[in-house]
Design a protein around this motif. Sequence first.
Motif, short mmCIF file in Angstrom:
data_model
loop_
_atom_site.label_atom_id
_atom_site.label_comp_id
_atom_site.label_asym_id
_atom_site.label_seq_id
_atom_site.Cartn_x
_atom_site.Cartn_y
_atom_site.Cartn_z
N ARG A 96 12.13 0.04 -9.16
CA ARG A 96 11.83 0.60 -7.86
C ARG A 96 11.29 -0.60 -6.93
N HIS A 97 11.66 -0.40 -5.73
CA HIS A 97 11.34 -1.21 -4.52
C HIS A 97 10.14 -0.67 -3.92
N VAL A 98 9.09 -1.32 -3.92
CA VAL A 98 7.91 -0.87 -3.17
C VAL A 98 7.21 -2.06 -2.22
N ILE A 99 6.88 -1.46 -1.17
CA ILE A 99 6.34 -2.34 -0.07
C ILE A 99 4.85 -1.97 0.26
N LEU A 100 3.96 -2.88 0.23
CA LEU A 100 2.77 -2.67 0.40
C LEU A 100 2.19 -3.31 1.78
N THR A 101 1.70 -2.99 2.55
CA THR A 101 1.26 -3.49 3.99
C THR A 101 -0.31 -3.54 4.06
N ILE A 102 -0.78 -4.29 5.27
CA ILE A 102 -2.16 -4.26 5.52
C ILE A 102 -2.37 -3.81 6.90
N ASP A 103 -3.66 -3.35 7.20
CA ASP A 103 -3.84 -3.11 8.55
C ASP A 103 -3.52 -4.15 9.64
N GLU A 104 -3.12 -3.87 10.92
CA GLU A 104 -2.73 -4.75 11.87
C GLU A 104 -3.89 -5.63 12.33
N GLY A 105 -5.07 -5.00 12.59
CA GLY A 105 -6.33 -5.89 12.84
C GLY A 105 -6.57 -7.09 11.63
N LEU A 106 -6.19 -6.92 10.52
CA LEU A 106 -6.53 -8.00 9.67
C LEU A 106 -5.66 -9.08 9.59
#
Length: 443
Positions: A96-106
């Motif tokens: 499974r392809h999983v993408i984890l992002t962060i908040d733009e402000g960080l």
Amino acid sequence: MHMDQLKAIFLDNHNWERFKKKHKKKIRPIVIREVEKFLHCGDLSNGFRVFKCEACPNVQRFPIRCKGKFCPTCAVGEAQKWAEVQANDMYHTMHRHVILTIDEGLRPIFAHHQYRETLLKGLMDEAAKVVTNCFRKQEAGAIVALHTFGSKLEFNPHVHLLVTMGGITKDGKWEEYNFLPFVKLRKVWQTVVLKLIRRTLSQRAKAKVQPLLQAAFKNNPDGFYIHAPNQSRTDVKATLSYIGRYMKRGPIALHRIKMYDGELVAFAYQDKRDGEWKIEELSVEDFIGRLIRHIPDDQFKMIRHYGIYSRRTKKVMKKVVEHFQKEIKRLLINAQKIIKGKKWREQIKETFDRDPLECSECGNYLEFRGIAVRKNGSLEVAYANDKEAHQYIRREIDKIESRAYKVKKKEATREAIKEYGFSWDALAKAIERKQHSIYLPEV
């Protein structure tokens, strides 16, 4: 838009030299090295291979490529080879392809030169831990790739994972696991990212970014966004091809660059909000700045392996499932046998739709005769299959070195005139009379 045109953006009007001079205190040394390698990629003075037609006098020289991290042509070759994955056996199971992002402000925190490498590696480590911890009874595997770029070339660090939907149990058997608790994962991921920042930064730095941390927590009540398309039981070859094509690509595909007029660069990007393709216009300085910020630090691995894909546990896990494979469908697939690295000739055929070893004069086969490489600052004959080939390569080296010397002398002379105010004619005559062993006049 070809690589030569991308080079033109850097070289035209001395754009790259002016950028270096203006921002020299902020540019990482690895960035300068990688850009310089890219700008000289394809230059015969860095080494070349010699091929001669077996039916006519035609001789071709092919330059040795830079294999740099920033070079679009070489990056394509590296993606096709996918050496890192070939060194690992992949499990013939659902991924499974999983993408984890962060908040733009960080994002600015992760871009800070002092903490960049530590934070980005920590982001990859935590991403693998968060996802594989969902497998309580099995030891799962994850191939993790870090991307620092968004569609508009902004600094947007996010993590791609290719995760085995299942793993090896304590008794050495394979057990599938098809559920990932995404609601919980989002909150857990948000927590570990904020903790990563707090334990990495100094007390003084933490005090400065505390408002950003609080805003990131407040603006994401459901946690940071995680994307995971539905898994599919694709064959291993398709999976590896996907990784090589997508996970190792550079920040921008050359076909996206639509225009350069000497001052502005326009490129196409897909707006994630509405799915439409749009055009972004930047000054040359901003375009160069956005591109080079994505060059990784020296020795930094943008792709890492965890769990049963970790190099540390790979041999042990292979022994554990060895007896299990005899009883059921083969579980371990040797990636190196399935995906063979494409050779130079095949890469040229795919990229330029022509066979580089077909003689342009008569259409017959070009035979390899020898190679010259740069060693200790000068070109040398590394191999020649006969005396005639050796003599030819030696003559070509002399021509190239002579040209390089003349260019260097001319550039140095211009610099001397600029610095000391000597006239071109007077200095040129002095050099012709060999009154100076160096280019700069005595003062």
